[in-house]
Design a protein around this motif. Sequence first.
Motif, PDB file in Angstrom:
ATOM      1  N   GLN A  59     -12.578  -0.691  -3.614  1.00  0.00           N
ATOM      2  CA  GLN A  59     -11.925  -1.978  -3.347  1.00  0.00           C
ATOM      3  C   GLN A  59     -10.516  -1.774  -2.789  1.00  0.00           C
ATOM      4  OE1 GLN A  59     -12.084  -4.174  -7.000  1.00  0.00           O
ATOM      5  NE2 GLN A  59     -14.260  -4.655  -6.792  1.00  0.00           N
ATOM      6  N   LYS A  60      -9.792  -0.817  -3.342  1.00  0.00           N
ATOM      7  CA  LYS A  60      -8.411  -0.547  -2.883  1.00  0.00           C
ATOM      8  C   LYS A  60      -8.414  -0.017  -1.446  1.00  0.00           C
ATOM      9  CE  LYS A  60      -6.224  -1.035  -7.001  1.00  0.00           C
ATOM     10  NZ  LYS A  60      -5.045  -1.863  -7.280  1.00  0.00           N
ATOM     11  N   LYS A 117      -9.089  -2.675   1.157  1.00  0.00           N
ATOM     12  CA  LYS A 117      -7.912  -3.504   1.465  1.00  0.00           C
ATOM     13  C   LYS A 117      -7.018  -2.829   2.506  1.00  0.00           C
ATOM     14  CE  LYS A 117      -6.582  -6.817  -0.161  1.00  0.00           C
ATOM     15  NZ  LYS A 117      -6.716  -8.207   0.331  1.00  0.00           N
ATOM     16  N   GLU A 172      -8.657  -3.140   5.857  1.00  0.00           N
ATOM     17  CA  GLU A 172      -8.435  -4.480   6.416  1.00  0.00           C
ATOM     18  C   GLU A 172      -7.079  -4.557   7.120  1.00  0.00           C
ATOM     19  OE1 GLU A 172      -8.870  -7.614   3.563  1.00  0.00           O
ATOM     20  OE2 GLU A 172     -10.873  -6.936   2.936  1.00  0.00           O
ATOM     21  N   TYR A 221       0.813  -1.219   0.000  1.00  0.00           N
ATOM     22  CA  TYR A 221       0.000   0.000   0.000  1.00  0.00           C
ATOM     23  C   TYR A 221       0.847   1.270   0.000  1.00  0.00           C
ATOM     24  CZ  TYR A 221      -2.933  -3.811   1.630  1.00  0.00           C
ATOM     25  OH  TYR A 221      -3.556  -5.039   1.750  1.00  0.00           O
TER      26      TYR A 221
END
Length: 357
Positions: A168-169, A172, A175, A46
Motif C-alpha cells: 500500500q505504501k 502511494k 501514484e 514520502y
Amino acid sequence: GILQHPDGTVLKQLQPPPRGPREQEFYNKVYDSNCCDSILLELREYLPKYFGVWSPPTAPNDTYLKLEDVTRKFNKPCIMDVKIGQKSYDPYASAEKIQQQVSKYPLMEEIGFLVLGMRVYHVSSDSYETQNQHYGRSLTKETVKDGISKFFHSGYCLRKDVVAASIQKVEKILEWFEGQTQLNFYASSLLFVYEGSCQATTVRLSDVTLAEKRRVPKGLLSDGDVLEYNNNINVINSTENGKIEASVSKGLSKFYALHKKACSKRHHSQLSLKVENSEQDNVWKTSTCIAQEHLNGNVLPQLEKVFYHVPAETKESANVEVRMIDFAHVFPSNTKDEGYIYGLKNLITVLQNILDN
C-alpha cells in the motif's frame, strides 16, 4: 555513515561536490517554507523530514544533513534499503562510471531495483539477521522473490500483514510518480521499516504438565481439552501427538475481550495469545490461554493461520514505514521518470507474489 544526534534526529554527512550540494539543494527545494507546488508538498509525505544542515562545533567545515530518524518509533526495527530504477547512474555519468555501475548488477535494467541490504529481527532467537549489498547482488530473477521475503520473516513465520502494508505504501509513491513530470531520480532508494517485536501479536510457547492443568481457571477449558468457543477463534481438541488445530472466522477484526483476567503473562506453563486490532478508534484485546499435557512445536504452524493469515482489513494497521532516501542524483525533467516507475511496478509485483504465494 549515519550518525545519531542527541535530539533524536540523524545526521548524514554531505558528500563531496557535486553530489552533496545537489542533495542539499533537493531537500531545500522540497522543504522550502514558501513552497506552494502541490507536487513537492505531497512529496514530503514520502521523505524523511528535513531540518536543515548542521556542523559540529569542533569541525565547522563538516556539514551534515539533519533528517528525521524513521526508525525512532520502533522497538525492534527491521530495515531494508532497496535502490529503485533501471539505471543506477545519472545522465551525466562518464562511460567508465556507467560500466562500473552496470557491472555491479547487470539485472538492474531488467528488474528495476536492487536490494542494498537488510536487517531483520527474529522473534524466535531474539536476534538480528543482517544482509549486505553482496546478498542483494547475488539475487537473480528466479531468487529475488525468496530473497526479499527474508525481510518479512520473523523467524516463526512470514509477516504477511507487513507485506500488505508495504504494498500500500509503495503504491502511494507510484501514484505520485505517475502524476509528476518535473523530477527524475537516479540511484535513489526506498527505506522499508517495520516493527519486528510483534507487539500487536505475541506468541509464547512453553512446556505444560498435567499437574498444572488445575491452575487454569474454571470455564476456560471444557473437559480438560476444548477451549471455549467464540465467534472469532475456535481451538479444537488436541490430537494424540499434541497438535492443536486452530481456525479463525471472518470476523477477526471484531475481537472482543475473552478471559482477559483469567490469564497471567508470567505463567510459564501456558500458551499465551494476544491480539490487538483497532477499529474506529476502539481497541479490542483478546488473551486466551491453553494448557495441554503434550503441547509441542506442532502448534505453531497452526497458530500462524490465525495470526498471519488474517483478513486484509486487519493488515492495514501494521506499523510500517516506506520512505524515499538518497537524492544525490536528482535532476529537473519535463517527462515522467519511467525508469523509477518501472522499478516500483516490478517491486510491487514481487511483493504481491510474496503475499499471494
